[in-house]
Design an enzyme around this catalytic site. Structure first.
Site, PDB file in Angstrom:
ATOM      1  N   HIS A  21      13.748 -14.000  -5.642  1.00 55.10           N
ATOM      2  CA  HIS A  21      14.872 -14.299  -4.502  1.00 55.10           C
ATOM      3  C   HIS A  21      14.355 -15.374  -3.530  1.00 55.10           C
ATOM      4  CE1 HIS A  21      16.138 -13.382  -0.200  1.00 55.10           C
ATOM      5  NE2 HIS A  21      17.364 -13.816  -0.661  1.00 55.10           N
ATOM      6  N   ASN A  40      15.554 -17.791   0.271  1.00 54.57           N
ATOM      7  CA  ASN A  40      16.836 -18.046   0.986  1.00 54.57           C
ATOM      8  C   ASN A  40      15.853 -18.655   2.323  1.00 54.57           C
ATOM      9  OD1 ASN A  40      18.156 -16.987   4.025  1.00 54.57           O
ATOM     10  ND2 ASN A  40      19.446 -17.604   2.300  1.00 54.57           N
ATOM     11  N   VAL A  41      16.536 -19.982   2.650  1.00 57.52           N
ATOM     12  CA  VAL A  41      16.429 -20.735   3.969  1.00 57.52           C
ATOM     13  C   VAL A  41      17.526 -20.985   4.477  1.00 57.52           C
ATOM     14  CG1 VAL A  41      13.912 -21.450   3.156  1.00 57.52           C
ATOM     15  CG2 VAL A  41      16.021 -22.782   2.478  1.00 57.52           C
ATOM     16  N   GLY A  48      32.950 -15.032   4.198  1.00 56.85           N
ATOM     17  CA  GLY A  48      32.319 -16.034   3.099  1.00 56.85           C
ATOM     18  C   GLY A  48      33.264 -15.722   1.814  1.00 56.85           C
TER      19      GLY A  48
END
Length: 304
Positions: free
Chosen positions: A108, A110-111, A261
């Site tokens: 995984h 994420n940024v 979302g």
């Protein structure tokens, strides 16, 4: 602190990062991603790219999103209660790969970037993200590869940064109801802005760019390893831990759901196949037991 944040530069980088990761994974797997572009009625939208039933990956997802709203969700204000009620804009790239081979680890990355606007005063911004590795069968060589690249990604902020963010990752990806870690670690950071926009953005880019440099040699080593039904069943069982963490504890999942979302994109992180088994016990001295006794314990993997 230096000049005001450049949202356009961040968005341009994130879109290019999504492209580059998808290109590398398609080259490894031999199959292309499908893309869904979506809009959010409260503001913003994104692009969800998913590769399903490939030769190497059962599922690989690379999401880009940009959302805005009149009130930050609770998941984003847990560490910053003073921002409750602020309008916001958030953008990021989120990546989850579930390989088919049990000897190849799930991963995984994420940024993300946030801007919150209080009713009075200047906007408050910060970066967050990181990458982590979830093996089903542990290999010291893979752990070293992973953490050496994580250490290199941290050089932008200074030598002390790796130890801090490694410890944060070990602490964050932990299932308290199981009293066990989910991962062999990596780096995790949040609320990053003290170094100014330019340096914080440079570090976030180093993390995003370093992710595939860390993961590609590992997947290339493990994707064709022979395995039996035993290893496959254990992989599916351990994937259950991944589901438990993401649905119960992951701040990114909670933020996405609380902010309205796109549910399909948010839950893209979950594996396509998984199993639970009541009171599962590993065999003494087995590779499965080693996952618990060695690889799911915080270790100094670089010097292991």
């Amino acid at each position: 602190m230096d000049s005001k944040p450049d949202l356009t530069a961040v968005l341009n980088y994130l879109e290019k990062l999504q492209d580059s990761i998808c290109e590398r994974i398609s080259a490894i797997d031999g199959k292309d991603f499908t893309e869904d572009r979506w809009q959010r009625k409260e503001g913003g939208g994104g692009s969800s790219r998913v590769l399903r039933d490939g030769q190497v990956f059962e599922q690989a997802g690379v999401n880009f999103s940009r959302v805005s709203g009149t009130e930050l969700p609770k998941a984003a204000t847990t560490q910053r209660p003073e921002l409750a009620g602020c309008s916001f804009e958030a953008c990021g790239v989120s990546v989850v790969f579930h390989p088919r081979n049990p000897f190849a680890p799930t991963t995984h990355c994420n940024v993300r970037f946030f801007i919150a606007q209080p009713e009075q005063g200047e906007a408050i911004w910060w970066f967050g993200g990181g990458y982590d590795l979830t093996p089903y069968y542990g290999f010291v060589e893979d752990a070293k590869t992973w953490h050496l690249q994580a250490q290199r990604s941290c050089e932008v902020l200074g030598s002390d940064c790796y130890e801090e963010y490694k410890t944060w990752c070990d602490r964050y990806f932990y299932l308290p109801h199981r009293k066990e870690a989910r991962v062999i670690g990596g780096i995790f950071f949040d609320d990053l802005n003290a170094s100014g926009f330019a340096k914080s953005f440079a570090f976030t880019q180093a993390v995003g760019n370093g992710f595939m440099q860390a993961y590609e040699p590992i997947i290339q080593r493990r994707k064709d390893t022979a395995y039996s039904e035993r290893e496959r069943e254990f992989q599916l069982y351990r994937r259950g831990r991944y589901v438990e963490f993401n649905l119960l504890h992951d701040r990114g999942t909670l933020f996405g759901l609380q902010s309205g979302g796109r549910t399909e994109s948010i839950l893209m992180s979950l594996p396509p196949l998984v199993r639970w088994e009541y009171n599962h016990q590993t065999e003494a001295g087995s590779a499965e037991e080693a996952l618990y006794t060695t690889y799911l314990k915080p270790q100094d993997w670089i010097n292991y």
